[in-house]
Design an enzyme around this catalytic site. Structure first.
Site, PDB file in Angstrom:
ATOM      1  N   GLU A  61      -9.150  12.795  12.412  1.00  7.39           N
ATOM      2  CA  GLU A  61      -7.926  12.156  11.908  1.00  7.39           C
ATOM      3  C   GLU A  61      -8.002  11.810  10.422  1.00  7.39           C
ATOM      4  OE1 GLU A  61      -9.993  10.866  14.149  1.00  7.39           O
ATOM      5  OE2 GLU A  61     -10.355   8.709  13.872  1.00  7.39           O
ATOM      6  N   THR A  84      16.286 -14.385  -2.829  1.00  8.81           N
ATOM      7  CA  THR A  84      15.344 -13.948  -3.866  1.00  8.81           C
ATOM      8  C   THR A  84      14.411 -15.068  -4.321  1.00  8.81           C
ATOM      9  OG1 THR A  84      16.868 -14.496  -5.652  1.00  8.81           O
ATOM     10  CG2 THR A  84      17.002 -12.259  -4.762  1.00  8.81           C
ATOM     11  N   CYS A 115     -14.848  10.476  19.222  1.00  7.99           N
ATOM     12  CA  CYS A 115     -16.034   9.650  19.025  1.00  7.99           C
ATOM     13  C   CYS A 115     -16.459   8.981  20.339  1.00  7.99           C
ATOM     14  CB  CYS A 115     -15.824   8.680  17.875  1.00  7.99           C
ATOM     15  SG  CYS A 115     -17.402   8.203  17.127  1.00  7.99           S
ATOM     16  N   GLU A 172     -25.628   2.337  24.522  1.00 11.51           N
ATOM     17  CA  GLU A 172     -24.863   1.278  23.846  1.00 11.51           C
ATOM     18  C   GLU A 172     -24.414   0.230  24.881  1.00 11.51           C
ATOM     19  OE1 GLU A 172     -21.370   2.683  21.723  1.00 11.51           O
ATOM     20  OE2 GLU A 172     -20.922   0.684  20.934  1.00 11.51           O
ATOM     21  N   ARG A 215     -23.280   5.578  15.765  1.00  9.38           N
ATOM     22  CA  ARG A 215     -24.717   5.311  15.885  1.00  9.38           C
ATOM     23  C   ARG A 215     -25.323   6.020  17.072  1.00  9.38           C
ATOM     24  NH1 ARG A 215     -25.798   1.016  12.674  1.00  9.38           N
ATOM     25  NH2 ARG A 215     -24.004  -0.342  12.569  1.00  9.38           N
ATOM     26  N   GLY A 257       0.823  -1.214   0.000  1.00  8.35           N
ATOM     27  CA  GLY A 257       0.000   0.000   0.000  1.00  8.35           C
ATOM     28  C   GLY A 257       0.851   1.255   0.000  1.00  8.35           C
ATOM     29  N   HIS A 300     -14.406  12.173  13.457  1.00 11.57           N
ATOM     30  CA  HIS A 300     -13.032  11.674  13.461  1.00 11.57           C
ATOM     31  C   HIS A 300     -12.158  12.638  12.650  1.00 11.57           C
ATOM     32  CE1 HIS A 300     -13.983   7.477  14.829  1.00 11.57           C
ATOM     33  NE2 HIS A 300     -15.180   7.862  14.425  1.00 11.57           N
TER      34      HIS A 300
HETATM   35  N1  GLN Z   1     -19.768   3.155  19.486  1.00 17.19           N
HETATM   36  C1  GLN Z   1     -20.025   4.557  19.375  1.00 17.19           C
HETATM   37  C2  GLN Z   1     -21.149   4.841  18.393  1.00 17.19           C
HETATM   38  O1  GLN Z   1     -21.535   4.006  17.644  1.00 17.19           O
HETATM   39  C3  GLN Z   1     -18.767   5.309  18.984  1.00 17.19           C
HETATM   40  C4  GLN Z   1     -18.259   4.984  17.619  1.00 17.19           C
HETATM   41  C5  GLN Z   1     -16.851   5.392  17.377  1.00 17.19           C
HETATM   42  O2  GLN Z   1     -16.075   5.629  18.313  1.00 17.19           O
HETATM   43  N2  GLN Z   1     -16.448   5.459  16.107  1.00 17.19           N
HETATM   44  O3  GLN Z   1     -21.668   5.925  18.357  1.00 17.19           O
END
Ligand code: GLN
Length: 542
Positions: free
Chosen positions: A518, A192, A387, A411, A468, A21, A516
Site C-alpha cells: 500500500e 470567522t 503483513c 509473537e 519483526r 496535510g 506493505h
Molecule cells: N506484528 C507482526 C510483526 O512484527 C506484523 C507486523 C505488521 O503487520 N506490520 O512481524
C-alpha cells in the site's frame, strides 16, 4: 552553483485534523505540475523520536518511507499527491531535534556553551529543514507544522520558521495559514472569529501569514472572506476557500480555480509560469467519484474504529478501484468482536466480493483474524493478507489444514510447539524497540509461474517492510503439501518468505504479502497487489 530553495511554511489554526496535510500536499501537487522540483517536510511537535512507537489509535497509520523511516501519515499524502519518494529526514519531531542536540552536547560539541532552546534547538530545527530540502534538490520546499498555533510544544518550531523567513528573505519564503471557519448549525452562518484569533496568535509570535486558507463545509461566503481579509490584513484574493469535497484528490482543483499557485509564485518571485493542463487529473478525480459500480471488500483488523490506522490501504484500494472504474465499498470488522463471538464470522464473507486481513501488532483479536481467514479460504472468497495478515494465514493453514492445533506465531505464543512464524534472527539481539524492525524498501524475487508474478509481471520487485516476525522456513514443505505455496522470497537471502498463495486447485485467489504494498500505491500508478485483489473481487483479469 548554489541553488536557492524557496520555502512555503504551512501552519494550522483553530483545530487539528482540518485537512492541513491535504492542503499542503495539494499545493505541492500544483507547483510540481508547473515544472518545479518540490519536496515536502512534516514537523510533528511530539516528543517521540518517530511515529514508530506510537499506537495507530492515537495518531493513525505509521507511514513507512523507502529508507525505512516510520513517519507521520501526512508523508503518505505527500508521496501520493506529488508522486515522489521522501526519506525519514522529511519528518522532524521534537524528539528527533532534542536527541540530536543532546547527543552533540554529550560529545562536547557546544564548547562549553549553555545549550538553550534559542539558539541551539531552533538552529537544529533550521538545519534539519534546510538539509532535508537540499538533499532532495528541491526548488520549492513545503514545510508543514503539525498541531495548531498556540500549542506549547509547537513554539520552538514557530520561532525557527519565523527566523528562517528573515534569513531566507521575503522572496524566498511565504507563510500560509490553514484554519477552520465553522458553520453554525442553527443559523448556517460561517464564523470567522476563530480564524481571526489564530492569525492574531501567529502574529504575536512574529509571523504574518500572506495567505489564509479557510477550511469550511461549504464554499466561503463573501462576507466571511471580507472579514478574514480585513482581520488577517491580507487582500481578499489571498483568502482561499478550501471547502469539503467528495474526494481529497479534488482539493488541488478547487485551489487551482482560485489561482492559489499564482499567488504563491508571485510572492516567491517566480513569475511567468504558464498554468498547467490539469484535464487528466480532473478526469481521474471524476472517475474516482462518479464510478457507479462498487466493489465490496471486508476489512478485518483491530484498529478499525480509527480508519486513519489503515489510511494507505484505503487509498491504495481507491487507486486500484479507479483503474477498473469502480468504487471500493469497505465493510469493517473488528477482529476482537469476531474473537469474542459478538459478530458471527460468517458475516465477513456475506455480501462481499473480497476479504482483506490487515496488518497489526499484539495479541488482541488475533483469533478473530484467523477465523476470518478460515472462512475466506473455505468459501474461496478472494483474499489478501498484509503483513500480520500473511503471518496469520500461515498459522491458519498450520492449524486447520495440517492439524497442528497449537501452531502460532511466537509473537502471540512464545512457547508454541509449532512456531510457524518466528522472530527474525537479528531481532533477538536487540534491546531497543524504536526503529529496529525490518524496515523500508527491500528487493524481492517473485517465483515464476505464481499469481503474484502474473500481477507484477516482473521477477524482482521492491516493496516496503515493517515487521519483526517472519515465516519459519522449516514449515514451508508441509505448507506446500496442503497447497500453500511460497510465491516470493527476499532477494537478499532467498530464505525469507515475502508472499504466499494457495494453489489454484485449492483457492481461486488467495494471496498474502509480508511487505506493505500500500505504501507505494499512487493515484495513477496503483499497486499491482491491490489491482490483483480488486480484479479478483470483480471476477475480471488484471
Ligand atoms: N506484528 C507482526 C510483526 O512484527 C506484523 C507486523 C505488521 O503487520 N506490520 O512481524
Amino acid at each position: 552553483m548554489q541553488i536557492t530553495v524557496k520555502y512555503i511554511f504551512v501552519t494550522g489554526g483553530v483545530l487539528s485534523s482540518v485537512g492541513k496535510g491535504i492542503t499542503a500536499a495539494s499545493i505541492g501537487f500544483l507547483l510540481k505540475q508547473r515544472g518545479f522540483s518540490v519536496t515536502m517536510i512534516k514537523i510533528d511537535p511530539y516528543i517521540n523520536v518517530d511515529a514508530g512507537t506510537m499506537n495507530p489509535y492515537m495518531h493513525g497509520e505509521v507511514f513507512v518511507t523507502e529508507d525505512g523511516g516510520e513517519t507521520d501519515l501526512d508523508l503518505g499524502h505527500y508521496e501520493r499527491f506529488l508522486d515522489i519518494n521522501l526519506t525519514k529526514n522529511h519528518n522532524i519531531t521534537t524528539g528527533k531535534v532534542y536527541l540530536s542536540v543532546i547527543t552533540k552536547e554529550r560529545k562536547g560539541e557546544y564548547l562549553g556553551q549553555t545549550v538553550q532552546v534559542i539558539p541551539h534547538i531552533t538552529n537544529e530545527i533550521k538545519d534539519m529543514i534546510r538539509s532535508a530540502s537540499k538533499e532532495s534538490h528541491a526548488d520549492i520546499s513545503i514545510v508543514e507544522l503539525g498541531g495548531t498555533v498556540g500549542d506549547i510544544e509547537g513554539l520552538p518550531f514557530l520561532e525557527a520558521i519565523r527566523q528562517m523567513g528573515l534569513e531566507e528573505g521575503p522572496k524566498n519564503s511565504i507563510y500560509i495559514h490553514v484554519a477552520l471557519a465553522p458553520t453554525l448549525s442553527t443559523t448556517g452562518e460561517q464564523k470567522t472569529k476563530p480564524i481571526q484569533h489564530s492569525v492574531t496568535e501567529l502574529r504575536r509570535i512574529g509571523i504574518q501569514p500572506q495567505i489564509v486558507v479557510a477550511r469550511s463545509i461549504a464554499p466561503l461566503e463573501e462576507e466571511a472572506r471580507r472579514k478574514i481579509s480585513l482581520y488577517a490584513s491580507i487582500p481578499k484574493k489571498a483568502v482561499i476557500s478550501n471547502y469539503d469535497v467528495d474526494t481529497i484528490y479534488r482539493v488541488p482543483l478547487i485551489l487551482e480555480e482560485q489561482d492559489l499557485p499564482e499567488l504563491i509564485l508571485d510572492k516567491l518571485d517566480l513569475n511567468g509560469i504558464p498554468k498547467p493542463d490539469l484535464a487528466y487529473w480532473k478526469e481521474y478525480v471524476d472517475t474516482l467519484s462518479n464510478a457507479q459500480k462498487e466493489v465490496r471488500i471486508s476489512m478485518v483488523g483491530k484498529y478499525v474504529k480509527l480508519k486513519d490506522s489503515y489510511l494507505s490501504i484505503i487509498e491504495a484500494l481507491k487507486h486500484a478501484g479507479a483503474s477498473f472504474g469502480v468504487k471500493p465499498r469497505l465493510k469493517w470488522f473488528e477482529a476482537t468482536d469476531i474473537e469474542r463471538g459478538k459478530i458471527d464470522v460468517e458475516k465477513v464473507i456475506e455480501d462481499t466480493d473480497a476479504v482483506i486481513v490487515l496488518p497489526g501488532f499484539g495479541k488482541r483479536g488475533f483469533l478473530g483474524k484467523i477465523e476470518a481467514i478460515r472462512v475466506a479460504r473455505e468459501s474461496e472468497t478472494p483474499f489478501m493478507g498484509i503483513c500480520l495478515g500473511m503471518q496469520l494465514s500461515v498459522v491458519e493453514a498450520a492449524r486447520n489444514l495440517l492439524g497442528l492445533r497449537d501452531a502460532n506465531t511466537t509473537e502471540f505464543d512464545p512457547n508454541t510447539p509449532h512456531p510457524v512464524v518466528v522472530l527474525q534472527e537479528e531481532q533477538k539481539r536487540l534491546k531497543q524497540l524504536g526503529g529496529t524492525m525490518r524496515l523500508g524498501a527491500k528487493p524481492i524475487r517473485i517465483l515464476p509461474g505464481t499469481t503474484v508474478h502474473k500481477l507484477y509481471g516482473r521477477d524482482v520487485i521492491v516493496e516496503r517492510h515493517r515487521h519483526r516476525y517472519e515465516v519459519n522456513p522449516d514449515y514451508i514443505d508441509r505448507l506446500e503439501s496442503v497447497g500453500l505455496k511460497v510465491s516470493a522470497v527476499s532477494l537478499e537471502d532467498e530464505l525469507r518468505v515475502e508472499a504466499i498463495e494457495y494453489d489454484k486447485k485449492v483457492h481461486k485467489f488467495f494471496i498474502a504479502y509480508q511487505p506493505h504494498p500500500e505504501f507505494k500505491s499512487r493515484p495513477l500508478r496503483p499497486s499491482p497487489a491491490f489491482r490483483g485483489i480488486v480484479a479478483a473481487a470483480l471476477g475480471v483479469s488484471v
